[in-house]
Design an enzyme around this catalytic site. Sequence first.
Site, PDB file in Angstrom:
ATOM      1  N   GLU A  47       0.864  -1.185   0.000  1.00 43.93           N
ATOM      2  CA  GLU A  47       0.000   0.000   0.000  1.00 43.93           C
ATOM      3  C   GLU A  47       0.899   1.232   0.000  1.00 43.93           C
ATOM      4  O   GLU A  47       1.794   1.355   0.841  1.00 43.93           O
ATOM      5  CB  GLU A  47      -0.880  -0.026   1.255  1.00 43.93           C
ATOM      6  N   ASP A  58      -4.931   9.840   9.361  1.00 42.64           N
ATOM      7  CA  ASP A  58      -3.589   9.351   9.675  1.00 42.64           C
ATOM      8  C   ASP A  58      -3.154   9.739  11.082  1.00 42.64           C
ATOM      9  O   ASP A  58      -3.356  10.868  11.524  1.00 42.64           O
ATOM     10  CB  ASP A  58      -2.564   9.901   8.674  1.00 42.64           C
TER      11      ASP A  58
END
EC number: 4.2.1.20
Length: 258
Positions: A47, A58
Amino acid sequence: MGVERIKAAFENGKKAFIPYVMGGDGGLEILKERIRFLDEAGASIVEIGIPFSDPVADGPTIQRAGKRALDSGVTVKGIFQALIEVRKEVQIPFVLMTYLNPVLAFGKERFIENCMEAGVDGIIVPDLPYEEQDIIAPLLREANIALIPLVTVTSPIERIKKITSESEGFVYAVTVAGVTGVRQNFKDEIHSYLEKVKSHTHLPVVAGFGISTKEHVEEMVTICDGVVVGSKVIELLENEKREEICEFIQATKQKEEA
């Protein structure tokens, strides 16, 4: 290859170990070298994060990696160019993790054309609601690139069924409420949540967010079809502790044989 390359990663009961790397953290040569290493080490899918200035999903480790990439002047075009070059050397599936803004700023048609050229097999867009996925879903289908759905602990069953019924690739099951990052342990209800997701989709189910130890990996792959490890992989790459990444991969593979 697209969707088929992702499917192959889960064939015959294979358990998938999916490491996350931030595109351009350390430079584009480093990105290519890390993809080569992960491919050789036996990772199932890689990824690749597209750095963005406002990464709402995040945690701090991935935010810092994204900031380093942006501060060094890395561009979306540059990341695509690096992927085009390394794709000639590896067959590992590429899945991009990108917020919607970089896709639209680049131009969605141009973005998907570049994905095709770079051999990208799937895309995760964490801030794209299911109700608005037609912004890019038809173009991705035409390009044979999987739009990988995210489901969360709080997603009702009907929504999980709806989201996954039209999806391809795999289902990304978010295992914590909140952002990515290292966790010490997971609550018991995570097990029943993952089993619930698995029972309502025909696709492989991959657990992600907060997975940071071999024990986490072993725990998750007994229930679902694979794991994404992001923050911990970034830390290990940064600190040159690559043997620990190999141990994560080994822990995943051992569960195939169990």
